[in-house]
Design a protein around this motif. Structure first.
Motif, mmCIF file in Angstrom:
data_model
loop_
_atom_site.group_PDB
_atom_site.id
_atom_site.type_symbol
_atom_site.label_atom_id
_atom_site.label_comp_id
_atom_site.label_asym_id
_atom_site.label_seq_id
_atom_site.Cartn_x
_atom_site.Cartn_y
_atom_site.Cartn_z
ATOM 1 N N CYS A 55 0.861 -1.177 0.000
ATOM 2 C CA CYS A 55 0.000 0.000 0.000
ATOM 3 C C CYS A 55 0.906 1.239 0.000
ATOM 4 N N CYS A 64 -5.700 5.885 1.451
ATOM 5 C CA CYS A 64 -4.229 5.803 1.486
ATOM 6 C C CYS A 64 -3.545 6.941 0.760
ATOM 7 N N GLN A 76 7.279 3.952 3.968
ATOM 8 C CA GLN A 76 8.182 3.469 5.008
ATOM 9 C C GLN A 76 9.544 3.079 4.438
ATOM 10 N N LEU A 109 1.352 3.534 2.268
ATOM 11 C CA LEU A 109 2.121 3.711 3.504
ATOM 12 C C LEU A 109 3.314 2.759 3.561
ATOM 13 N N CYS A 110 3.145 1.555 3.028
ATOM 14 C CA CYS A 110 4.275 0.613 2.952
ATOM 15 C C CYS A 110 5.410 1.215 2.129
ATOM 16 N N GLY A 166 -6.865 5.692 9.322
ATOM 17 C CA GLY A 166 -5.752 5.911 8.416
ATOM 18 C C GLY A 166 -6.076 7.016 7.431
ATOM 19 N N CYS A 176 -4.673 0.759 3.168
ATOM 20 C CA CYS A 176 -3.685 0.758 4.242
ATOM 21 C C CYS A 176 -4.193 0.076 5.506
ATOM 22 N N ASP A 177 -5.505 -0.111 5.618
ATOM 23 C CA ASP A 177 -6.031 -0.729 6.827
ATOM 24 C C ASP A 177 -6.130 -2.249 6.731
ATOM 25 N N ALA A 192 4.145 -4.028 8.316
ATOM 26 C CA ALA A 192 4.385 -2.747 8.985
ATOM 27 C C ALA A 192 4.935 -2.982 10.391
ATOM 28 N N GLU A 252 -3.874 -0.705 10.696
ATOM 29 C CA GLU A 252 -4.228 -2.097 10.379
ATOM 30 C C GLU A 252 -5.026 -2.759 11.501
ATOM 31 N N TYR A 266 2.329 3.921 13.167
ATOM 32 C CA TYR A 266 1.087 4.506 12.666
ATOM 33 C C TYR A 266 0.354 3.514 11.761
ATOM 34 N N HIS A 267 1.079 2.921 10.823
ATOM 35 C CA HIS A 267 0.489 1.984 9.874
ATOM 36 C C HIS A 267 -0.057 0.747 10.597
#
Length: 166
Positions: free
Chosen positions: A34, A102, A40, A36-37, A98, A126-127, A139, A92, A87-88
């Protein structure tokens, strides 16, 4: 005592292995990250060459505080990705909301999502954790890896520095 050069190499290899594992899960395992991944990973993409530079420069720097600052920068990068991972992970686990679709967390997240969409892939939400290993999502594993790498960087930043060679 571990030299600054060897410590920087060890940290750089740890960073490379961490992001390399994520890339292997993506490209070999078929897990689509996603937004957010992807965000990171930025700290690792920056940190690996920075630690290589630190390893090259450290033996030649005569000012211990400068070497300590370089390790401190590495620690800040890992703290940044660790914060994103926390946060991520919370998103989840449903602990907090989130980013909308995303794409609302930052411009980097938005750009990452747009890149995936332009490649014909809709990034996952992201969830939703792509997978869990030993009960921990990707995450979450990033948090574990970043915490260990942060400790190694902080060790380099705060340990007593060897005397410079004449």
């Amino acid at each position: 005592m571990l030299s600054n050069r060897n410590l920087a190499v060890l940290i750089g290899v740890g960073m490379a292995l961490t992001v390399g594992t994520a890339l292997a899960f993506e490209h070999l395992g078929g897990y689509i990250p996603c937004a957010l991944c992807l965000e990171q990973r930025t700290a690792y993409y920056t940190g690996v060459p920075f630690m290589i530079g630190t390893a090259i420069a450290a033996p030649h720097i005569r000012r211990p505080r400068l070497v300590q600052a370089m390790f401190g920068i590495g620690a800040l990068l890992m703290i940044w990705t660790m914060g994103l991972g926390i946060y991520h992970s919370g998103v989840e686990w449903g602990l907090w909301a989130g980013p909308t679709d995303c794409s609302g967390a930052s411009s980097t997240v938005s750009q990452a999502g747009n890149l995936l969409e332009s490649l014909g892939q809709r990034p996952p939400s992201c969830d939703q954790a792509a997978g869990r290993f030993l009960g921990i999502s990707f995450a979450g594993w990033n948090v574990v890896a970043a915490a260990l790498l942060t400790l190694a960087c902080l060790y380099g930043a705060f340990r007593r520095q060897p005397a410079p060679r004449a």
